[in-house]
Design a protein around this motif. Structure first.
Motif, PDB file in Angstrom:
ATOM      1  N   TRP A   6     -15.498  37.549   1.031  1.00  0.00           N
ATOM      2  CA  TRP A   6     -16.670  38.004   0.431  1.00  0.00           C
ATOM      3  C   TRP A   6     -17.021  39.153   1.086  1.00  0.00           C
ATOM      4  O   TRP A   6     -17.396  40.176   0.345  1.00  0.00           O
ATOM      5  N   GLU A  17     -26.128  31.410   0.013  1.00  0.00           N
ATOM      6  CA  GLU A  17     -25.163  30.279   0.192  1.00  0.00           C
ATOM      7  C   GLU A  17     -24.966  29.651   1.572  1.00  0.00           C
ATOM      8  O   GLU A  17     -25.179  28.411   1.675  1.00  0.00           O
ATOM      9  N   GLN A  70     -28.033  37.124  -3.983  1.00  0.00           N
ATOM     10  CA  GLN A  70     -26.700  37.903  -3.609  1.00  0.00           C
ATOM     11  C   GLN A  70     -26.260  38.594  -4.884  1.00  0.00           C
ATOM     12  O   GLN A  70     -26.420  38.158  -6.096  1.00  0.00           O
ATOM     13  N   SER A  84     -22.975  38.687  -5.421  1.00  0.00           N
ATOM     14  CA  SER A  84     -22.074  37.874  -6.114  1.00  0.00           C
ATOM     15  C   SER A  84     -21.876  36.610  -5.144  1.00  0.00           C
ATOM     16  O   SER A  84     -22.517  36.753  -3.889  1.00  0.00           O
ATOM     17  N   LEU A  85     -21.204  35.602  -5.460  1.00  0.00           N
ATOM     18  CA  LEU A  85     -21.236  34.419  -4.820  1.00  0.00           C
ATOM     19  C   LEU A  85     -19.780  34.579  -4.342  1.00  0.00           C
ATOM     20  O   LEU A  85     -18.798  34.940  -4.945  1.00  0.00           O
TER      21      LEU A  85
END
Length: 478
Positions: free
Chosen positions: A205, A271, A337, A339-340
């Motif tokens: 990530w 997350e 966020q 993106s995940l």
């Protein structure tokens, strides 16, 4: 690509020293982007009204140098920071470093001073060098190091041993919970930028964010953000790749303060916070503050200042907990966020490092063998055969070296892959052109199969492996 039986026979005879060589290459180059602390943006200075005189000088924090011995006999130093004018025994706080080999206590000096001014006795220890590298590290061993330093802190006359806890930054967000789960002497736990997942998912990530900021597009994104990480993980060279952060948190019984910067782009903050909330069994306070991963206002390897409200948040929470006012679990609003994160599955057998090493070695052997035997036998040259062999011999090792060189360009500040062409690094575009030319030369050669002598048939048959290999590495994809 190959049948499973054929792969096993090939791997069974593959020289062991080439496996070791590949491990060394992977380890030396592919993990230079492991979770390094990154600076946040420098805060802009606001206009100040003229002061009638110099501001009062805050009393200096008192310091003492200490040392401790790790379980494997390393002698490490550290520095104790005591609040100015301290009276009686105070809460103690051990600081645990983020990633990096042999980091000195000075890397955490700003945190130590600011937390001491909040009324705590703080120990900033040195971090081990031996037994720690980009490819080999043990979070459990680092937790043992932390507990040995923690014993030194608790023994200080300025510290109330019943009111001492640990704080972990970034990689320390994996290590500090292990230490807390192992020892009831740890009375509270604080993490900053603590990961909720293993290093593989977290770093993938992180890399995607670096590529986004650099404007990188195309198939090279998958190579740098997925395939190389899976390859090094498969080779056992990605430390903490499958670390069970959730399982560790479930064993923590102490009150926990978990803080993330709302602009954290190295650890997915929203997350990770959700993982903490789902697994910490006791009191959990989740806070999001304005800043990046480390909550440093500036500085590359060391904070020049902390984000506004950071030190006071830590100090206020510690005062409440150590006074017996353990707060009920609470959480601030999570930031959005970009993106995940995604979990990267283990490599299939044909994607694994042994199979990929075997494929690359076979291709190089076929291409080089054709050229060498042609020189020795003074064979009649074939333009298609010679072009296929030369192009393939350049493209295969060039792709591997180029990919690792590109991922090696990543650091805590981002990634710089040089000039871009349509969002692709020029070096990658060159490799793609070479790969396409190799395929064309191979097709021209294969079309003459019936008329080819044995030597060129071997070249064409062996080189047929190049097409699926190039597709796997994204060389023939946009």
């Amino acid at each position: 690509m190959w049948g499973a039986g054929g792969s096993r026979r090939l791997l069974g005879v593959f020289p062991r020293h080439l496996e070791n060589t590949m491990r060394t290459i992977l380890g030396a180059l592919a993990l230079t982007a492991a979770l390094l602390p990154a600076p946040a943006a420098t805060a802009a200075a606001e206009p100040q009204a003229p002061s009638p005189g110099p501001p009062p000088v805050a009393p200096a924090v008192v310091t003492h140098d200490v040392a401790f011995t790790t379980g494997d006999g390393q002698r490490l130093g550290g520095r104790i920071f005591v609040p100015p004018g301290a009276r009686g025994r105070l809460p103690g706080l051990l600081l645990i470093h983020g990633s990096g080999k042999g980091r000195p206590w000075r890397a955490l000096e700003t945190e130590a001073v600011e937390f001491a001014r909040q009324g705590m006795v703080v120990l900033a220890p040195d971090k081990r060098a031996a037994g720690y590298s980009k490819t080999r590290r043990d979070f459990g061993q680092l937790a043992d190091d932390a507990l040995r330093a923690f014993a030194v802190l608790r023994a200080r006359p300025e510290v109330d041993p019943a009111k001492a806890g640990v704080w972990g930054l970034s990689e320390g967000g994996w290590v500090a919970p292990i230490a807390a789960a192992r020892s009831a002497d740890v009375k509270f736990l604080i993490t900053v930028g603590g990961p909720g997942f293993g290093a593989l998912r977290t770093q993938a990530w992180n890399m995607v964010n670096k590529l986004d900021r650099a404007g990188i597009e195309g198939s090279v994104r998958s190579v740098l953000g997925r395939e190389l990480y899976r390859l090094t993980s498969d080779a056992g060279l990605f430390p903490g790749d499958r670390a069970d952060a959730a399982g560790t948190l479930r064993r923590v019984r102490q009150p926990v303060l978990a803080i993330w910067g709302d602009r954290d782009d190295q650890v997915p903050p929203a997350e990770s916070a959700e993982v903490f909330r789902a697994n910490v069994p006791g009191s959990l306070t989740v806070r999001f503050l304005g800043g990046g991963h480390t909550l440093w206002v500036s500085g590359r390897d060391k904070a020049d200042a902390l984000a506004p409200g950071y030190a006071s948040t830590v100090g206020g929470w510690v005062r409440d907990v150590t006074a017996g006012r353990v707060p009920p679990s609470s959480a601030g609003a999570a930031p959005a966020q970009r993106s995940l994160s995604r979990d990267l599955p283990p490599s299939a057998w044909w994607e694994g490092w042994r199979a990929q090493l075997a494929a690359a070695a076979l291709l190089v052997g076929v291409f080089a063998g054709y050229l060498v035997t042609g020189l020795r036998r003074r064979a009649v040259p074939s333009r298609a055969g010679r072009a296929f062999a030369v192009l393939g011999l350049v493209t295969v090792p060039g792709t591997l070296l180029g990919a690792f060189q590109m991922i090696g360009a990543a650091n805590g500040r981002g990634i710089d892959l040089g000039p871009l062409l349509a969002g692709r690094p020029v070096v990658w575009v060159v490799l793609q052109v070479l790969a396409l030319a190799t395929v064309v030369a191979g097709v021209v050669l294969a079309r003459r199969w019936k008329a080819l002598p044995l030597r060129q048939r071997v070249l064409a048959a062996g080189g047929a492996l190049f097409l699926p290999w190039a597709l796997h590495w994204g060389l023939l994809l946009p």
